[in-house]
Design a protein around this motif. Structure first.
Motif, PDB file in Angstrom:
ATOM      1  N   ASP A   1      -6.043   5.041   5.836  1.00 29.13           N
ATOM      2  CA  ASP A   1      -5.073   3.963   5.680  1.00 29.13           C
ATOM      3  C   ASP A   1      -5.414   2.865   6.691  1.00 29.13           C
ATOM      4  O   ASP A   1      -5.162   2.995   7.884  1.00 29.13           O
TER       5      ASP A   1
ATOM      6  N   THR B   1      -3.853  -3.468   3.106  1.00 28.51           N
ATOM      7  CA  THR B   1      -2.642  -4.179   2.713  1.00 28.51           C
ATOM      8  C   THR B   1      -2.776  -5.678   2.939  1.00 28.51           C
ATOM      9  O   THR B   1      -3.570  -6.119   3.768  1.00 28.51           O
TER      10      THR B   1
ATOM     11  N   SER C   1      -0.053  -7.146   3.865  1.00 24.98           N
ATOM     12  CA  SER C   1       1.180  -7.355   4.636  1.00 24.98           C
ATOM     13  C   SER C   1       0.956  -7.779   6.075  1.00 24.98           C
ATOM     14  O   SER C   1       1.834  -8.374   6.681  1.00 24.98           O
ATOM     15  N   LYS C   2      -0.188  -7.419   6.653  1.00 22.70           N
ATOM     16  CA  LYS C   2      -0.357  -7.671   8.079  1.00 22.70           C
ATOM     17  C   LYS C   2      -1.304  -8.854   8.312  1.00 22.70           C
ATOM     18  O   LYS C   2      -0.847  -9.970   8.455  1.00 22.70           O
TER      19      LYS C   2
ATOM     20  N   SER D   1       0.840  -1.204   0.000  1.00 20.79           N
ATOM     21  CA  SER D   1       0.000   0.000   0.000  1.00 20.79           C
ATOM     22  C   SER D   1       0.870   1.248   0.000  1.00 20.79           C
ATOM     23  O   SER D   1       0.425   2.327  -0.384  1.00 20.79           O
ATOM     24  N   ASP D   2       2.136   1.122   0.397  1.00 17.02           N
ATOM     25  CA  ASP D   2       3.049   2.271   0.325  1.00 17.02           C
ATOM     26  C   ASP D   2       3.064   2.897  -1.072  1.00 17.02           C
ATOM     27  O   ASP D   2       3.072   4.120  -1.223  1.00 17.02           O
TER      28      ASP D   2
ATOM     29  N   ARG E   1       4.703  -7.929  -1.135  1.00 15.05           N
ATOM     30  CA  ARG E   1       4.385  -6.526  -1.414  1.00 15.05           C
ATOM     31  C   ARG E   1       3.069  -6.392  -2.185  1.00 15.05           C
ATOM     32  O   ARG E   1       3.035  -6.359  -3.414  1.00 15.05           O
TER      33      ARG E   1
ATOM     34  N   TYR F   1      -4.222  -1.797   9.499  1.00 11.85           N
ATOM     35  CA  TYR F   1      -4.424  -2.645  10.687  1.00 11.85           C
ATOM     36  C   TYR F   1      -5.889  -2.879  11.008  1.00 11.85           C
ATOM     37  O   TYR F   1      -6.218  -3.306  12.110  1.00 11.85           O
TER      38      TYR F   1
HETATM   39  C1  LIG Z   1       2.529  -1.478   7.282  1.00 13.15           C
HETATM   40  C2  LIG Z   1       1.813  -0.201   6.963  1.00 13.15           C
HETATM   41  C3  LIG Z   1       1.462   0.147   5.660  1.00 13.15           C
HETATM   42  C4  LIG Z   1       1.857  -0.518   4.435  1.00 13.15           C
HETATM   43  O1  LIG Z   1       2.376  -1.523   4.199  1.00 13.15           O
HETATM   44  P1  LIG Z   1       2.644  -2.199   2.786  1.00 13.15           P
HETATM   45  O2  LIG Z   1       3.432  -3.372   3.207  1.00 13.15           O
HETATM   46  O3  LIG Z   1       3.369  -1.227   1.924  1.00 13.15           O
HETATM   47  O4  LIG Z   1       1.282  -2.533   2.241  1.00 13.15           O
HETATM   48  C5  LIG Z   1       0.707   1.281   5.442  1.00 13.15           C
HETATM   49  N1  LIG Z   1       0.324   2.051   6.449  1.00 13.15           N
HETATM   50  C6  LIG Z   1       0.643   1.770   7.705  1.00 13.15           C
HETATM   51  C7  LIG Z   1       0.160   2.669   8.774  1.00 13.15           C
HETATM   52  C8  LIG Z   1       1.414   0.652   8.002  1.00 13.15           C
HETATM   53  O5  LIG Z   1       1.786   0.420   9.241  1.00 13.15           O
END
Ligand SMILES: *Cc1c(COP(=O)(O)O)cnc(C)c1O
Length: 352
Positions: A180, A206, A208-209, A85-86, A217, A183
């Protein structure tokens, strides 16, 4: 810096990711990854469904967009996947910030927001949190700036309700509000249902979590189709093949197995309650978290010192040096076993 480095980037201060050390095995509670592997069913699915690697990936990422649209009950043209998501946060900032619309976000929040503002030479408006580290919704009303709010916020873990966020969206009809939700699956409520109602809302999430897929990614944004189209203009100008074939195939498998990630998120929530209680028993203050991490401090030891001593004991947590939060540490919620090691090391350190 070489003498060839462009003038315009001389003052950049790049993002500092959490450590990924290779020197030894740590109990790794510093970068909010999932302690669980990716869904085995998803990997099985990908084995037979990966687009050939000699071919470019689908630049429109149709299969994944369709699957996400179905999952979240929106149209495929209201979805854009990103390389994390970055990547999408950056496209949103490029697309919706300018001299008239600086980037507004909480002073204590995700460290990537100031980085992308700097990269794109956009002005930042950093808004202080309340004394109890909550976001003051009134500070964001009628701002007429492009607003970025992590919900739950990081590194505090504290969440706003969709009703509170809706107040912000309604009062800024001429600027974009980006929520965003990295979480959100650990106990907050998503604003995606509001996308149908408002033309100025973008929600990012995302893999990622909660979806255990940080190494691949993958993130996505959902919003009004005109906003998504603007972000696609930037994506197609920067990185049109941003999602690779392997990632897309596994992601389709992950979306087809939602029970797996839900069960894992329930364990994380349980473990979070466990760690919070155990730390409170030991005299820590723990902020009320809706995320897969907690933010905690103790009067018994300076936050930076505790971080260093835990690292020496083989446990990695995340420490930030910003004045207001320098006594805190952010601790990712791992397995019960990992958390018990952490607690045992904390006891040892505080007794020592
Ligand atoms: C981990 C995180 C993301 C993004 O993570 P990606 O691995 O790039 O999807 C975005 N915003 C917050 C607040 C995060 O902690």
């Amino acid at each position: 810096m070489s003498r060839f480095f462009s003038e315009k980037y001389k003052n950049l201060s790049p993002y500092v990711p959490g450590e990924q050390p290779q020197d030894m095995q740590y109990v790794k509670l510093n970068t909010n990854e999932s302690p669980f592997p990716v869904s085995p069913k998803a990997l099985e699915f990908a084995k037979d469904n990966t687009r050939a690697l000699n071919l470019y990936s689908d630049p429109d990422c149709r299969k994944l967009r369709n699957a996400l649209a179905e999952t979240f009950d929106v149209g495929p043209d209201e979805v854009i996947p990103g390389n994390g998501s970055d990547e999408l946060l950056n496209y949103a900032l490029m697309a919706f910030c300018d001299d008239k619309h600086p980037a507004a976000y909480p002073e204590i929040s995700y460290g990537f927001y100031p980085v992308i503002a700097g990269l794109n030479l956009v002005k930042s408006h950093e808004i202080p949190l309340n004394d109890d580290f909550t976001i003051n919704v009134n500070d964001y009303k009628g701002l007429n700036e492009t607003i970025f709010i992590a919900n739950p916020n990081a590194p505090t873990g504290i969440a706003l309700s969709p009703a509170q966020i809706e107040e912000i969206i309604v009062s800024n009809p001429d600027s974009v509000v980006l929520i965003d939700e990295a979480y959100v699956d650990f106990g907050a409520e998503s604003c995606i249902p509001l996308v149908k109602k408002y033309k100025n809302l973008i929600v990012t999430q995302t893999f990622s979590k909660s979806r255990s897929f940080a190494g691949a990614r993958l993130g996505f944004a959902i919003g009004d189709k005109e906003l998504i189209s603007d972000m696609n203009t930037l994506r197609n100008s920067c990185n049109p093949y941003n999602i690779n074939n392997l990632t897309e195939a596994v992601a389709l498998g992950i979306l087809a197995d939602p029970e797996y990630e839900k069960a894992n998120s329930r364990i994380i929530i349980e473990n979070r309650e466990y760690l919070t209680k155990e730390l409170e028993k030991r005299g820590f203050e723990v902020l009320p978290s809706c995320a897969n991490f907690i933010f905690a401090q103790t009067a018994a030891m300076d936050g930076g010192e505790l971080y260093q001593k835990l690292k020496a004991e083989g446990v990695l947590v995340r420490h930030f040096t910003k004045e207001r939060i320098r006594n805190f540490n952010r601790i990712t919620i791992g397995t019960k076993e990992q958390l018990n090691v952490l607690l045992e090391r904390i006891d040892k350190i505080l007794k020592g």
